[in-house]
Design a protein around this motif. Structure first.
Motif, mmCIF file in Angstrom:
data_model
loop_
_atom_site.group_PDB
_atom_site.id
_atom_site.type_symbol
_atom_site.label_atom_id
_atom_site.label_comp_id
_atom_site.label_asym_id
_atom_site.label_seq_id
_atom_site.Cartn_x
_atom_site.Cartn_y
_atom_site.Cartn_z
ATOM 1 N N PRO A 24 -1.052 18.430 -32.673
ATOM 2 C CA PRO A 24 -0.962 17.812 -33.888
ATOM 3 C C PRO A 24 -1.728 16.456 -33.833
ATOM 4 O O PRO A 24 -1.892 15.636 -35.017
ATOM 5 N N LYS A 25 -1.979 15.914 -32.679
ATOM 6 C CA LYS A 25 -2.334 14.509 -32.612
ATOM 7 C C LYS A 25 -4.057 14.658 -32.766
ATOM 8 O O LYS A 25 -4.358 13.503 -32.822
ATOM 9 N N ALA A 26 -4.547 15.659 -32.611
ATOM 10 C CA ALA A 26 -6.163 15.737 -32.576
ATOM 11 C C ALA A 26 -6.504 15.587 -33.927
ATOM 12 O O ALA A 26 -5.938 15.985 -34.785
ATOM 13 N N LYS A 27 -7.810 15.078 -33.907
ATOM 14 C CA LYS A 27 -8.493 14.812 -35.403
ATOM 15 C C LYS A 27 -8.965 16.104 -35.752
ATOM 16 O O LYS A 27 -8.880 16.190 -36.872
ATOM 17 N N LEU A 28 -9.643 16.785 -34.987
ATOM 18 C CA LEU A 28 -10.308 18.158 -35.359
ATOM 19 C C LEU A 28 -9.522 19.198 -34.520
ATOM 20 O O LEU A 28 -9.441 19.298 -33.294
ATOM 21 N N ILE A 29 -9.046 20.195 -35.325
ATOM 22 C CA ILE A 29 -8.191 21.258 -34.891
ATOM 23 C C ILE A 29 -8.868 22.502 -35.410
ATOM 24 O O ILE A 29 -8.911 22.817 -36.601
ATOM 25 N N THR A 30 -9.726 23.440 -34.389
ATOM 26 C CA THR A 30 -10.161 24.678 -34.719
ATOM 27 C C THR A 30 -9.572 25.533 -33.683
ATOM 28 O O THR A 30 -9.018 25.138 -32.599
ATOM 29 N N PRO A 31 -9.719 26.906 -34.104
ATOM 30 C CA PRO A 31 -9.154 27.877 -33.006
ATOM 31 C C PRO A 31 -10.130 27.620 -31.634
ATOM 32 O O PRO A 31 -9.412 27.683 -30.407
ATOM 33 N N ARG A 46 -5.240 31.251 -32.926
ATOM 34 C CA ARG A 46 -5.125 31.118 -34.313
ATOM 35 C C ARG A 46 -3.630 31.579 -34.651
ATOM 36 O O ARG A 46 -3.306 30.758 -35.653
ATOM 37 N N GLN A 47 -2.871 32.063 -33.908
ATOM 38 C CA GLN A 47 -1.662 32.045 -34.140
ATOM 39 C C GLN A 47 -0.865 30.668 -33.960
ATOM 40 O O GLN A 47 0.106 30.452 -34.864
ATOM 41 N N ALA A 48 -1.160 30.076 -33.089
ATOM 42 C CA ALA A 48 -0.552 28.562 -33.000
ATOM 43 C C ALA A 48 -0.859 27.727 -34.172
ATOM 44 O O ALA A 48 -0.051 26.845 -34.589
ATOM 45 N N ILE A 49 -2.431 27.829 -34.561
ATOM 46 C CA ILE A 49 -2.707 27.108 -35.705
ATOM 47 C C ILE A 49 -1.846 27.413 -36.996
ATOM 48 O O ILE A 49 -1.285 26.627 -37.675
ATOM 49 N N ARG A 50 -1.388 28.820 -37.090
ATOM 50 C CA ARG A 50 -0.724 29.295 -38.372
ATOM 51 C C ARG A 50 0.579 28.383 -38.037
ATOM 52 O O ARG A 50 1.237 28.042 -38.956
ATOM 53 N N HIS A 51 1.169 28.604 -36.969
ATOM 54 C CA HIS A 51 2.748 28.014 -36.546
ATOM 55 C C HIS A 51 2.527 26.621 -36.913
ATOM 56 O O HIS A 51 3.705 26.180 -37.569
ATOM 57 N N LEU A 52 1.586 25.913 -36.521
ATOM 58 C CA LEU A 52 1.683 24.478 -36.902
ATOM 59 C C LEU A 52 1.491 24.024 -38.182
ATOM 60 O O LEU A 52 2.283 23.228 -38.660
ATOM 61 N N SER A 65 -12.477 29.097 -47.435
ATOM 62 C CA SER A 65 -13.367 29.963 -47.099
ATOM 63 C C SER A 65 -14.196 29.736 -45.797
ATOM 64 O O SER A 65 -14.151 28.769 -45.162
ATOM 65 N N GLY A 66 -14.716 30.944 -45.355
ATOM 66 C CA GLY A 66 -15.599 30.673 -44.034
ATOM 67 C C GLY A 66 -14.690 31.412 -42.984
ATOM 68 O O GLY A 66 -13.573 31.774 -43.050
ATOM 69 N N LYS A 67 -15.332 31.653 -41.872
ATOM 70 C CA LYS A 67 -15.040 32.240 -40.772
ATOM 71 C C LYS A 67 -14.055 31.289 -40.150
ATOM 72 O O LYS A 67 -12.917 31.935 -39.419
ATOM 73 N N GLN A 68 -14.131 30.141 -39.749
ATOM 74 C CA GLN A 68 -13.495 29.385 -38.806
ATOM 75 C C GLN A 68 -13.002 28.199 -39.754
ATOM 76 O O GLN A 68 -13.592 27.466 -40.117
ATOM 77 N N LEU A 69 -11.636 28.139 -39.937
ATOM 78 C CA LEU A 69 -11.125 27.166 -40.542
ATOM 79 C C LEU A 69 -10.793 25.847 -39.770
ATOM 80 O O LEU A 69 -10.677 25.997 -38.535
ATOM 81 N N ILE A 70 -10.791 24.918 -40.570
ATOM 82 C CA ILE A 70 -11.022 23.438 -39.810
ATOM 83 C C ILE A 70 -9.620 22.830 -40.326
ATOM 84 O O ILE A 70 -9.391 22.677 -41.462
ATOM 85 N N TYR A 71 -8.811 22.331 -39.485
ATOM 86 C CA TYR A 71 -7.496 21.449 -39.626
ATOM 87 C C TYR A 71 -7.672 20.146 -39.111
ATOM 88 O O TYR A 71 -8.432 19.693 -38.192
ATOM 89 N N THR A 72 -6.661 19.256 -39.367
ATOM 90 C CA THR A 72 -6.634 17.876 -39.070
ATOM 91 C C THR A 72 -5.221 17.525 -38.835
ATOM 92 O O THR A 72 -4.298 18.283 -39.384
ATOM 93 N N ARG A 73 -4.934 16.504 -38.140
ATOM 94 C CA ARG A 73 -3.551 16.078 -38.283
ATOM 95 C C ARG A 73 -2.925 15.596 -39.356
ATOM 96 O O ARG A 73 -3.756 15.408 -40.394
ATOM 97 N N LYS A 74 -1.667 15.793 -39.931
ATOM 98 C CA LYS A 74 -1.213 15.529 -41.013
ATOM 99 C C LYS A 74 -0.627 13.735 -41.111
ATOM 100 O O LYS A 74 -0.121 13.165 -40.050
#
Length: 80
Positions: A24-31, A46-52, A65-74
């Motif tokens: 959760p501290k990372a700026k860029l979070i992908t699988p 991917r399961q860890a990302i869904r959990h977070l 949309s897209g194959k690889q979702l991109i997440y960031t910290r809240k």
């Protein structure tokens, strides 16, 4: 010849705690990032990302949309 990585296929207690602390501290979070940092395979990443995301610790960047979702910290506890 490509070297085979020794990645985990399930979370153990130490890896789960590391995920909750570091990811959760990372700026860029992908699988790919999760898989590399925690030494887990892609499906576990991917399961860890869904959990977070369900816990509200990370958020999606851009469209879903897209194959690889991109997440960031809240950022900001009151914002959605």
């Amino acid at each position: 010849v490509k070297e085979k990585l020794a990645t985990l296929v399930m979370f153990d207690k130490a890896t789960y705690d590391k995920m909750l602390k570091e990811i959760p501290k990372a700026k860029l979070i992908t699988p790919s990032v999760v898989s590399e940092r925690l030494k887990v395979n892609g499906s576990v990443a991917r399961q860890a990302i869904r959990h977070l995301e369900e816990k509200g610790l990370i958020q999606v960047v851009g469209e879903r949309s897209g194959k690889q979702l991109i997440y960031t910290r809240k950022i900001g506890a009151g914002e959605d």
